[in-house]
Design a protein around this motif. Structure first.
Motif, PDB file in Angstrom:
ATOM      1  N   ASN A 591       1.031  -1.213   0.000  1.00 37.04           N
ATOM      2  CA  ASN A 591       0.067   0.018  -0.147  1.00 37.04           C
ATOM      3  C   ASN A 591       0.854   1.188  -0.099  1.00 37.04           C
ATOM      4  O   ASN A 591       0.573   2.280  -0.613  1.00 37.04           O
ATOM      5  CB  ASN A 591      -0.909   0.120   1.194  1.00 37.04           C
ATOM      6  N   ALA A 592       1.931   1.175   0.653  1.00 31.29           N
ATOM      7  CA  ALA A 592       2.765   2.400   0.824  1.00 31.29           C
ATOM      8  C   ALA A 592       3.344   2.704  -0.546  1.00 31.29           C
ATOM      9  O   ALA A 592       3.625   3.656  -1.117  1.00 31.29           O
ATOM     10  CB  ALA A 592       4.144   2.255   1.775  1.00 31.29           C
ATOM     11  N   THR A 593       3.848   1.590  -1.122  1.00 32.32           N
ATOM     12  CA  THR A 593       4.682   1.735  -2.468  1.00 32.32           C
ATOM     13  C   THR A 593       3.464   2.096  -3.474  1.00 32.32           C
ATOM     14  O   THR A 593       3.986   3.009  -4.169  1.00 32.32           O
ATOM     15  CB  THR A 593       5.038   0.514  -3.139  1.00 32.32           C
ATOM     16  N   ALA A 594       2.099   1.730  -3.469  1.00 35.31           N
ATOM     17  CA  ALA A 594       1.126   2.200  -4.542  1.00 35.31           C
ATOM     18  C   ALA A 594       0.546   3.580  -3.956  1.00 35.31           C
ATOM     19  O   ALA A 594      -0.169   4.034  -4.810  1.00 35.31           O
ATOM     20  CB  ALA A 594       0.327   0.907  -4.634  1.00 35.31           C
ATOM     21  N   ASP A 595       0.895   3.994  -2.862  1.00 35.20           N
ATOM     22  CA  ASP A 595       0.147   5.078  -2.256  1.00 35.20           C
ATOM     23  C   ASP A 595      -1.275   4.728  -2.112  1.00 35.20           C
ATOM     24  O   ASP A 595      -2.039   5.851  -2.596  1.00 35.20           O
ATOM     25  CB  ASP A 595       0.552   6.481  -3.071  1.00 35.20           C
ATOM     26  N   ILE A 596      -1.689   3.903  -1.675  1.00 32.39           N
ATOM     27  CA  ILE A 596      -3.125   3.768  -1.730  1.00 32.39           C
ATOM     28  C   ILE A 596      -3.700   3.535   0.012  1.00 32.39           C
ATOM     29  O   ILE A 596      -2.824   2.785   0.553  1.00 32.39           O
ATOM     30  CB  ILE A 596      -3.684   2.560  -2.479  1.00 32.39           C
ATOM     31  N   ASN A 597      -4.636   3.422   0.418  1.00 26.60           N
ATOM     32  CA  ASN A 597      -5.238   3.358   1.577  1.00 26.60           C
ATOM     33  C   ASN A 597      -4.596   3.858   2.858  1.00 26.60           C
ATOM     34  O   ASN A 597      -4.069   3.037   3.839  1.00 26.60           O
ATOM     35  CB  ASN A 597      -5.295   1.902   1.776  1.00 26.60           C
ATOM     36  N   PRO A 598      -4.034   5.135   2.960  1.00 24.66           N
ATOM     37  CA  PRO A 598      -3.050   5.484   4.122  1.00 24.66           C
ATOM     38  C   PRO A 598      -3.979   5.602   5.244  1.00 24.66           C
ATOM     39  O   PRO A 598      -5.165   5.543   5.190  1.00 24.66           O
ATOM     40  CB  PRO A 598      -2.908   6.864   3.594  1.00 24.66           C
ATOM     41  N   ILE A 599      -3.112   5.395   6.355  1.00 24.69           N
ATOM     42  CA  ILE A 599      -3.943   5.461   7.618  1.00 24.69           C
ATOM     43  C   ILE A 599      -4.415   6.801   7.858  1.00 24.69           C
ATOM     44  O   ILE A 599      -4.028   7.798   7.653  1.00 24.69           O
ATOM     45  CB  ILE A 599      -2.638   5.311   8.795  1.00 24.69           C
ATOM     46  N   ALA A 600      -5.698   6.717   8.371  1.00 22.31           N
ATOM     47  CA  ALA A 600      -6.505   8.356   8.253  1.00 22.31           C
ATOM     48  C   ALA A 600      -5.949   8.801   9.566  1.00 22.31           C
ATOM     49  O   ALA A 600      -5.976  10.181   9.140  1.00 22.31           O
ATOM     50  CB  ALA A 600      -8.041   7.956   8.457  1.00 22.31           C
ATOM     51  N   ASN A 601      -5.753   8.384  10.624  1.00 21.44           N
ATOM     52  CA  ASN A 601      -5.256   9.172  11.809  1.00 21.44           C
ATOM     53  C   ASN A 601      -4.224   8.724  12.298  1.00 21.44           C
ATOM     54  O   ASN A 601      -4.007   7.819  13.485  1.00 21.44           O
ATOM     55  CB  ASN A 601      -6.614   8.914  12.775  1.00 21.44           C
ATOM     56  N   PRO A 602      -3.054   8.883  11.904  1.00 22.12           N
ATOM     57  CA  PRO A 602      -1.703   8.257  12.445  1.00 22.12           C
ATOM     58  C   PRO A 602      -1.108   8.723  13.789  1.00 22.12           C
ATOM     59  O   PRO A 602      -0.504   8.452  14.520  1.00 22.12           O
ATOM     60  CB  PRO A 602      -0.760   8.723  11.277  1.00 22.12           C
ATOM     61  N   ILE A 603      -1.730   9.952  14.130  1.00 24.03           N
ATOM     62  CA  ILE A 603      -1.588  10.417  15.649  1.00 24.03           C
ATOM     63  C   ILE A 603      -2.170   9.365  16.626  1.00 24.03           C
ATOM     64  O   ILE A 603      -1.478   9.519  17.583  1.00 24.03           O
ATOM     65  CB  ILE A 603      -2.134  11.922  15.690  1.00 24.03           C
ATOM     66  N   SER A 604      -3.130   9.033  16.369  1.00 30.85           N
ATOM     67  CA  SER A 604      -3.836   7.969  17.262  1.00 30.85           C
ATOM     68  C   SER A 604      -4.054   6.839  16.667  1.00 30.85           C
ATOM     69  O   SER A 604      -5.259   6.414  16.194  1.00 30.85           O
ATOM     70  CB  SER A 604      -5.005   8.582  17.928  1.00 30.85           C
ATOM     71  N   TYR A 605      -3.128   5.910  16.491  1.00 30.64           N
ATOM     72  CA  TYR A 605      -3.367   4.590  15.566  1.00 30.64           C
ATOM     73  C   TYR A 605      -3.612   3.443  16.624  1.00 30.64           C
ATOM     74  O   TYR A 605      -2.550   3.275  17.469  1.00 30.64           O
ATOM     75  CB  TYR A 605      -2.105   4.458  14.783  1.00 30.64           C
ATOM     76  N   SER A 606      -4.367   2.770  16.581  1.00 32.73           N
ATOM     77  CA  SER A 606      -4.962   1.672  17.412  1.00 32.73           C
ATOM     78  C   SER A 606      -4.745   0.282  16.602  1.00 32.73           C
ATOM     79  O   SER A 606      -5.036   0.062  15.790  1.00 32.73           O
ATOM     80  CB  SER A 606      -6.267   1.705  17.942  1.00 32.73           C
ATOM     81  N   THR A 607      -4.052  -0.401  17.587  1.00 32.80           N
ATOM     82  CA  THR A 607      -3.991  -2.166  17.088  1.00 32.80           C
ATOM     83  C   THR A 607      -4.220  -3.099  18.310  1.00 32.80           C
ATOM     84  O   THR A 607      -3.776  -2.615  19.283  1.00 32.80           O
ATOM     85  CB  THR A 607      -2.481  -1.923  16.371  1.00 32.80           C
ATOM     86  N   ALA A 608      -4.645  -4.249  18.004  1.00 35.68           N
ATOM     87  CA  ALA A 608      -4.797  -5.139  19.152  1.00 35.68           C
ATOM     88  C   ALA A 608      -3.449  -6.123  19.158  1.00 35.68           C
ATOM     89  O   ALA A 608      -3.177  -6.801  19.686  1.00 35.68           O
ATOM     90  CB  ALA A 608      -5.930  -6.116  18.832  1.00 35.68           C
ATOM     91  N   GLU A 609      -2.477  -6.038  17.880  1.00 36.59           N
ATOM     92  CA  GLU A 609      -1.370  -6.628  17.796  1.00 36.59           C
ATOM     93  C   GLU A 609      -0.335  -6.373  18.877  1.00 36.59           C
ATOM     94  O   GLU A 609      -0.120  -5.120  19.067  1.00 36.59           O
ATOM     95  CB  GLU A 609      -0.698  -6.755  16.347  1.00 36.59           C
ATOM     96  N   LEU A 610       0.266  -7.552  19.317  1.00 33.17           N
ATOM     97  CA  LEU A 610       1.467  -7.056  20.292  1.00 33.17           C
ATOM     98  C   LEU A 610       2.573  -6.722  19.822  1.00 33.17           C
ATOM     99  O   LEU A 610       3.553  -5.787  20.373  1.00 33.17           O
ATOM    100  CB  LEU A 610       1.756  -8.234  21.212  1.00 33.17           C
ATOM    101  N   ASN A 611       2.835  -7.102  18.410  1.00 33.78           N
ATOM    102  CA  ASN A 611       4.103  -6.764  17.491  1.00 33.78           C
ATOM    103  C   ASN A 611       3.673  -6.642  16.054  1.00 33.78           C
ATOM    104  O   ASN A 611       3.333  -7.768  15.600  1.00 33.78           O
ATOM    105  CB  ASN A 611       5.206  -7.785  17.711  1.00 33.78           C
ATOM    106  N   THR A 612       3.940  -5.392  15.556  1.00 35.52           N
ATOM    107  CA  THR A 612       3.494  -5.182  14.136  1.00 35.52           C
ATOM    108  C   THR A 612       4.248  -4.228  13.589  1.00 35.52           C
ATOM    109  O   THR A 612       5.028  -3.375  14.183  1.00 35.52           O
ATOM    110  CB  THR A 612       1.927  -4.907  14.182  1.00 35.52           C
ATOM    111  N   THR A 613       4.252  -4.222  12.160  1.00 39.78           N
ATOM    112  CA  THR A 613       5.268  -3.083  11.592  1.00 39.78           C
ATOM    113  C   THR A 613       4.070  -2.139  10.740  1.00 39.78           C
ATOM    114  O   THR A 613       3.290  -2.639  10.073  1.00 39.78           O
ATOM    115  CB  THR A 613       6.032  -3.676  10.461  1.00 39.78           C
ATOM    116  N   ILE A 614       4.416  -0.941  10.801  1.00 43.63           N
ATOM    117  CA  ILE A 614       3.854   0.152   9.893  1.00 43.63           C
ATOM    118  C   ILE A 614       4.950   0.929   8.934  1.00 43.63           C
ATOM    119  O   ILE A 614       5.835   0.847   9.341  1.00 43.63           O
ATOM    120  CB  ILE A 614       3.273   1.332  10.890  1.00 43.63           C
TER     121      ILE A 614
END
Length: 750
Positions: A591-614
C-alpha cells in the motif's frame, strides 16, 4: 609643441571632385545664379564661418581666453582637489563652484600636457603653464569672430558643379567642424568648381526657437539677426529656471499687494516653491515652472495665495534682478544669496535627502551614528547598521543669520541636537552647523555603507531528478542584509544585463538552475550601483539520510484489560519529517509503494497486535522511499524498580532529559532532586526553576509526578509518568494519560 589642422581632408575632397568630373557620368542641371552660389570670402560665407567656428569663449572659466578652447576631457587641480572636466555640464558645475569660493581659492592648475583648439579647429599641444600663458597673452579678442547664439540644424548638403556647371557631387555636412572646413576650403580650391547650398535649411537659436530659410538672403538675414541679439537676451526659459534655483529671492516691488514686499520665495529643483517671511514659512508650498510662448518667457506660479498665482511675463532680467508683469500688476524679485555658502536653500534640501549623513560634534560623540533626512520631514538617527532608529523631524528655514536647519521632536539626544542650527559651510558632501557655541559636522555617506552591506555569494542546493535545483535568491542574499541606506536590488543572468539594468529576473524566490553564475545589481538612491556575483552550485544530496540513520521503534505497556493499543506514529521520525514534502503511513508495504489506503489518523493509531510493523512513505523533491516503524507492546513491570529504588537513585545524582519523544531539545536542562523537601531544582546556564516532584506506587508500577514547572518547553514534563524501564543510571518514563509520550532520564554523577 606641434600644430595640426583637423580639416585637411576638405582640400583633398575638392581634388577628388575635379577628378570625378572626368570619369563619372555628367549630370545636367539648371545653372545656379549668383544669389544661389556660396563664394569664398562673401558676406554669407563669412557669416556661416563665424557661426560654425569653434567658440573659444565657451570655456573661459578654464583658460580665461576667448581665442581658443581646451580639448576635453582635461584634468585640473583646485585647492589640492583634482577634478576631471568631461562635458559642458561639468564646466557649468565648475563655474558654480568657483563663484561660491573666495578669490584666493580660485587658483586653477592644469595637469599638462593639454590641447587647445582655435576658432578654425586647428590644435596645439601645450606642455606647461608658461606655454599656455604665452597663448593667453597673445590673444586679441574679436567680438565679430564667433556667433554662438544660433546653430545650424544638421544634416545639410551642398551641390558641387564643375566649370561647365555640371553637377559632380553632393556633399553632406553633419557638424560645425565639417562645415567650417568646407567653407574654408572654398578659398583654397584651385579647381573651377561652383558650390550652392541646398535649401531648405533650419537654424536653432539660443532660446530654443527654430526657423527655416529657403534662400541665401534669408539665411544671411537670420544669422545677422542672431548675431545682433546674441548677448541681449538673458531671459530664456533655461537661464531663468536655473537662476531661480540658485538662491532664494526677495520681493522688492509688488504693485497690487504691498504687504508682499519683503517676503522671500525659494524655488526648489523638484518644481515646488515655498514662501518665507522673517525666517518663518507661511506653509505655502506651490508648483512653479518657466515656459516660452511666441518669443516671450513666463514664470507660472500655482499658489494658495491667489494674487501671487498665475502666469507672470518676464520683461527684464539680469544676474540679480527679474522684473515681471501680470495684467496690470508688477513684481520685481531680487536675488538673495548667502555669499559664504556653496549651496542654495534648494541645493541643501536636495543633498540632505540624497543619502545618509555621518555626523560629529568634534568630541567623539555620535561617531557611530547616521542621520537620514526623509522627504516628508521625518528624521531618523541610527547607530551602525541597526534597524531601530531615533525619530524626530527636520526642516529648513531662512532668517537674518542665513539658512537654518531645524531638528525637532527628537526621541533622544534632545539636549545635544534639538533646535535651530545655522549652516555656516556647505558643499555637495559636507555641511557645518553652528548653534551658539556648539558645532556639528555632517559628512555625506551615500554608498560606502550601502555597498559594504553586500558581497559575492555562493548558494548551494540539492539537485532534483533532472539535475537542477531551486534557489531562493532573495532569501539567501538581500534577505540576509540589514542595511540602513535605501537601495534597489535586481538579479540578472548576464553581467551586461546587470550593468545596463535590463532583463531582470522575475521569479527570484524560486529560480531553477543546474549551476551557474548570476549577478546582483545594487543601485543607490543617487543612481550609483555595484554588481555582485552569485554562484549557484547544485550537489547530489541524500534527502533520506535522516530516515535511514536509525531504526524506528515505538513501544507501549501491556495491560490485561487493554484490547487495543494506541501509538502516535509521527513521533517515530519526528526529527526527520520537517525536511520532507509529504509523509504518510500505511499498514502494508505494498500500500505504501502504491500510495493507496493511507492510515487516516496516524497520531492515534490503534492495534490489537502485540508486535506489528507500519510503513512510512516519504516524498522529497519528487523522490520516494519507504521506511518501517516497529510497534511493540511490552511488559512494563518486568525488571522494574520499587518506589524506594526510584526515589533513592533520583536523589543521589543530577539527571538530564536526554530524550523527549525522540528529541534532544530538553537535554540542556539539569534536574537535581531533593528528597527531603520534595523540590526538584531545574536549571540551565541562564535560568533556575524550583519545581515539585513526588513518587507513588500504583498497580501498574512506580509513578513520578512533576508540578509547577513554569518555563516554556520544559513545562511539558508537568504531570504523572509511569516508570517503564529502570536501571541505576537510566529511567524510561511514559505519560500516564498518553503512553505514546516518552521521557528518557540519564544520571550524571560528578
Amino acid at each position: 609643441m606641434k600644430t595640426k589642422s583637423k580639416h585637411l581632408f576638405i582640400y583633398v575632397l575638392f581634388a577628388l571632385f575635379y577628378l570625378t568630373s572626368c570619369q563619372d557620368e555628367i549630370t545636367e542641371v539648371n545653372t545656379p545664379n549668383d544669389q544661389e552660389t556660396i563664394v569664398a570670402n562673401s558676406t554669407l560665407a563669412n557669416l556661416m564661418g563665424r557661426t560654425t567656428a569653434n567658440y573659444g569663449a565657451a570655456d573661459d572659466i578654464l583658460d580665461e581666453s576667448s581665442c581658443f578652447s581646451v580639448e576635453l576631457p582635461v584634468t585640473i587641480v583646485i585647492s589640492d582637489i583634482t577634478f576631471t572636466i568631461e562635458t559642458q555640464s561639468d564646466l557649468d558645475e565648475l563655474e558654480n563652484l568657483l563663484n561660491y569660493t573666495t578669490s584666493e581659492d580660485n587658483v586653477l592648475d592644469f595637469i599638462f600636457p593639454i590641447t587647445i583648439i582655435f576658432s578654425d579647429y586647428s590644435e596645439t599641444v601645450i606642455a606647461n603653464e608658461e606655454a599656455l600663458e604665452s597663448f593667453i597673452n597673445a590673444c586679441v579678442e574679436d567680438e565679430t569672430n564667433a556667433i554662438d547664439c544660433v546653430d545650424f540644424v544638421y544634416p545639410m548638403s551642398f551641390s558641387v558643379f564643375n566649370a561647365e556647371f555640371n553637377l559632380i557631387d553632393t556633399v553632406i555636412i553633419e557638424n560645425d567642424e565639417s562645415l567650417y572646413g568646407f567653407l574654408d576650403g572654398l578659398e583654397d580650391d584651385e579647381n573651377a568648381v561652383v558650390v550652392s547650398l541646398n535649401f531648405p535649411v533650419s537654424l536653432e537659436y539660443a532660446n530654443g526657437e527654430t526657423t527655416e530659410v529657403n534662400t541665401n538672403q534669408e539665411l544671411s538675414d537670420a544669422i545677422e539677426v542672431a548675431g545682433d541679439d546674441c548677448y541681449d537676451n538673458n531671459c530664456t526659459e533655461d537661464s531663468v529656471a536655473s537662476q531661480l534655483e540658485d538662491c532664494q529671492w526677495k520681493i522688492s516691488t509688488y504693485s497690487s499687494f504691498p504687504e508682499f514686499v519683503g517676503i522671500e520665495l525659494v524655488f526648489y529643483s523638484d518644481s515646488t516653491f515655498a514662501v518665507f517671511q522673517d525666517g518663518s514659512s507661511y506653509n505655502v508650498v506651490g508648483d512653479w515652472s518657466v515656459s516660452s510662448t511666441d518669443g516671450e518667457t513666463f514664470l507660472n506660479l500655482d499658489s494658495g495665495f491667489e494674487d501671487l498665482g498665475g502666469d507672470w511675463k518676464i520683461v527684464e532680467c539680469d544676474d540679480e534682478t527679474i522684473q515681471f508683469i501680470k495684467g496690470e500688476q508688477t513684481m520685481v524679485l531680487n536675488q538673495v544669496c548667502e555669499d559664504d555658502l556653496n549651496c542654495s536653500l534648494s541645493d541643501i534640501s536636495t543633498i540632505l535627502q540624497e543619502c545618509p549623513w555621518d555626523f560629529s560634534d568634534g568630541t567623539g560623540n555620535f561617531e557611530n551614528n547616521s542621520m537620514i533626512f526623509n522627504t516628508n520631514g521625518d528624521l531618523q538617527i541610527s547607530e551602525g547598521m541597526a534597524t531601530s532608529a531615533i525619530g524626530g523631524g527636520w526642516n529648513l528655514s531662512v532668517d537674518e543669520e542665513g539658512i537654518i536647519l531645524i531638528f525637532s521632536e527628537l526621541t533622544a539626544f534632545q539636549d545635544a541636537l534639538e533646535g535651530d542650527w545655522v549652516i555656516v559651510e556647505c558643499d555637495a558632501d559636507s555641511i557645518v552647523l553652528v548653534k551658539g557655541d556648539q558645532m556639528l559636522v555632517l559628512e555625506q555617506d551615500c554608498n560606502s555603507d550601502l555597498f559594504n552591506c553586500f558581497d559575492n555569494y555562493e548558494l548551494v542546493e540539492c539537485a532534483n531528478q533532472s539535475g537542477s535545483a531551486v534557489f531562493n535568491l532573495n532569501a539567501e542574499t538581500i534577505g540576509l542584509v540589514d542595511c540602513m541606506a535605501s537601495y534597489i536590488p535586481s538579479f540578472h543572468e548576464t553581467l551586461i544585463d546587470a550593468e545596463t539594468n535590463v532583463n531582470a529576473l522575475i521569479n527570484t524566490e524560486a529560480y531553477e538552475a543546474t549551476g551557474s553564475e548570476i549577478f546582483l545589481r545594487i543601485e543607490a538612491s543617487n543612481g550609483d550601483f555595484e554588481i555582485f556575483s552569485i554562484f549557484l552550485n547544485t550537489i547530489e544530496c541524500n534527502y533520506f539520510e535522516c530516515f535511514q540513520s536509525f531504526d524506528a521503534v515505538l513501544e507501549t505497556c501491556y495491560s490485561d484489560a487493554t484490547v487495543l493499543y494506541d501509538f502516535n506514529l509521527p513521533i517515530a521520525f519526528s526529527n526527520c519529517t520537517p525536511s520532507a514534502d509529504v509523509v504518510s503511513y500505511y499498514e502494508t508495504q505494498s500500500n505504501a509503494t502504491a500510495d493507496i489506503n493511507p492510515i487516516a489518523n496516524p497520531i492515534s493509531y490503534s492495534t490489537a497486535e502485540l508486535n506489528t510493523t507500519i510503513y512510512t512513505r516519504v516524498e522529497i523533491n519528487g523522490m520516494v522511499e519507504i521506511f518501517p516503524i516497529q510497534l511493540n507492546v511490552v511488559n512494563c513491570n518486568a525488571g522494574s524498580c520499587t518506589e524506594g529504588d526510584v526515589s533513592g537513585i533520583l536523589a543521589e545524582c543530577q539527571w538530564n532529559i536526554t530524550s523527549y519523544n525522540g528529541s534532544d531539545n530538553l537535554v540542556n536542562y539539569n534536574l537535581a532532586f531533593e528528597q527531603d523537601t520534595e523540590i526538584v531544582v531545574i536549571y540551565t546556564d541562564t535560568i533556575t526553576i524550583n519545581a515539585g516532584w513526588s513518587t507513588a506506587q500504583t498497580n501498574n508500577g512506580v509513578v513520578i509526578g512533576f508540578s509547577n514547572v513554569a518555563e516554556p518547553n520544559i513545562q511539558a514534563i508537568n504531570g504523572s509518568w509511569l516508570v517503564v524501564e529502570c536501571t541505576a543510571n537510566q529511567l524510561v518514563l511514559h505519560n500516564v494519560n498518553d503512553s505514546s509520550i516518552e521521557i528518557v532520564l540519564d544520571r550524571t554523577c560528578e
